[in-house]
Design an enzyme around this catalytic site. Structure first.
Site, PDB file in Angstrom:
ATOM      1  N   PHE A  27       3.491   7.507   6.793  1.00  0.00           N
ATOM      2  CA  PHE A  27       2.992   7.710   5.421  1.00  0.00           C
ATOM      3  C   PHE A  27       3.653   6.753   4.417  1.00  0.00           C
ATOM      4  O   PHE A  27       3.761   7.045   3.240  1.00  0.00           O
ATOM      5  CB  PHE A  27       3.137   9.177   4.979  1.00  0.00           C
ATOM      6  N   SER A  28       4.101   5.590   4.892  1.00  0.00           N
ATOM      7  CA  SER A  28       4.847   4.659   4.042  1.00  0.00           C
ATOM      8  C   SER A  28       3.957   3.930   3.019  1.00  0.00           C
ATOM      9  O   SER A  28       2.989   3.243   3.388  1.00  0.00           O
ATOM     10  CB  SER A  28       5.535   3.628   4.938  1.00  0.00           C
ATOM     11  N   ASN A  29       4.319   4.065   1.754  1.00  0.00           N
ATOM     12  CA  ASN A  29       3.608   3.321   0.703  1.00  0.00           C
ATOM     13  C   ASN A  29       3.894   1.828   0.813  1.00  0.00           C
ATOM     14  O   ASN A  29       3.047   0.994   0.497  1.00  0.00           O
ATOM     15  CB  ASN A  29       4.063   3.815  -0.681  1.00  0.00           C
TER      16      ASN A  29
END
Ligand code: PLP
Length: 332
Positions: free
Chosen positions: A70-72
């Protein structure tokens, strides 16, 4: 020394939050770095502008970076690669249990939508995997460029040194003669953003103090990482990292149960901001920082202070966690 490749429409807006300000009896402002870069943006876009500067200089054609599913940072790196016409490989943490399926939504969905390469590995093997990939691409005659997790780098820091000057210029619209905020709050992970702001604030004086709200446990580790960033950035300049590090303030009492763990009071803060200001916070980073800001106001009994919140983005993570809100919002 640092070259900017335009990825963001700058300056991002700086707005007054009239409703929250009334409720909390302080003047609360927001710096909309959730709108920085390609939509849905975030603080990583500012870092990437200068990282891309190095990529262009080097003539690289393939970006490699890593993070969680879920890394931006991974999402914005993928978007930057698409815009620049570069190949991109994301090395992502494999879920702990083999049986655990990855939720095909939020940032993970967007990586796939953007069409970049994905490699899933155990978190402990991430760095090794990235280096292997780098070597393999070099052997094939390509020019890879490896970006550390979260865009942790001198070029990344520079993005936020510049952001402090931008905030300074915008503060004049609201604060007139006073010309600076009393407090500036932000969510801190790798500390790259905070290190940049600390240096920028030392140069431009946009806030009396900068308060980092740590989103992962390990206050001392977090502080050391920021001090290391300050040292690295200042090394080649006529700036004292030691002097700047006296301004370092990192609070870790608002983490809750840990990184990425979402508690009910956080859901309350997220819905408060949505209902009062139509501002969307994410439960892993920005909501923790904003909850920290509100608690700080109450604990220190602050009134009439000019307080700036840096919104660092993360919308896809909010949407990932929509079902957590069901009881709170529509009852059962
Ligand atoms: C990465 C991230 C942060 C933390 O930024 P650092 O520079 O790593 O400290 C904060 N908020 C959001 C939404 C992020 O994606």
């Amino acid at each position: 020394m640092y070259t900017r490749v335009k990825l963001c429409d700058l300056p991002t807006p700086l707005e007054y939050l009239a409703n929250i300000s009334r409720i909390y009896d302080n003047n609360i402002y927001i710096k909309r770095d959730d709108l920085a870069g390609p939509e849905p943006g975030g603080n990583k876009a500012r870092k990437l502008e200068y990282i891309l500067g190095e990529v262009r200089k080097k003539g690289a054609n393939h970006l490699i970076t890593c993070g969680s599913v879920f890394s931006n940072h991974c999402r914005l790196t993928a978007m930057a690669a698409v815009r620049e016409g570069l190949d991109c490989t994301l090395v992502l943490n494999r879920p702990a249990a083999d049986s655990e399926a990855i939720d095909f939504s939020g940032n993970y969905f967007l990586y796939n939508l953007l069409g970049v390469n994905i490699e899933l590995v155990d978190k402990s093997e991430r760095d090794e995997k990235m280096e292997q990939l780098e070597q393999k691409l070099k052997d094939q005659g390509e020019k890879p460029h490896l970006i550390p997790a979260g865009g942790y780098s001198k070029a990344g820091i520079h993005g936020y040194v510049e952001a402090a000057a931008e905030i300074k210029a915008q503060s004049k619209d609201y604060l007139g003669e006073k010309g600076k905020f009393d407090l500036l709050f932000l969510a801190t992970g790798t500390g790259t953003t905070q290190a940049g702001l600390l240096i920028g604030n030392y140069l431009h004086k946009c806030s009396e103090a900068i308060v980092g709200i740590s989103v992962e446990p390990g206050k001392e580790e977090g502080e050391n990482k920021i001090k290391e960033s300050l040292k690295e950035y200042c090394q080649d300049l006529d700036l004292s990292a030691l002097e700047i590090s006296h301004d370092l303030l990192l609070l870790d009492e608002y983490i809750g149960a840990g990184y990425g763990i979402i508690e009910d009071d956080l859901l309350e803060v997220i819905s408060l901001m949505a209902r009062e200001e139509a501002i969307l916070l994410d439960p892993v980073y920005s909501a923790k920082a904003f909850a920290g800001l509100l608690s700080f106001i109450e604990e220190k009994n602050l009134h009439n202070q000019d307080i700036l919140f840096l919104h660092t983005g993360g919308l896809p993570i909010l949407l990932n966690n929509s079902t957590n809100f069901q009881d709170l919002l529509v009852g059962n």
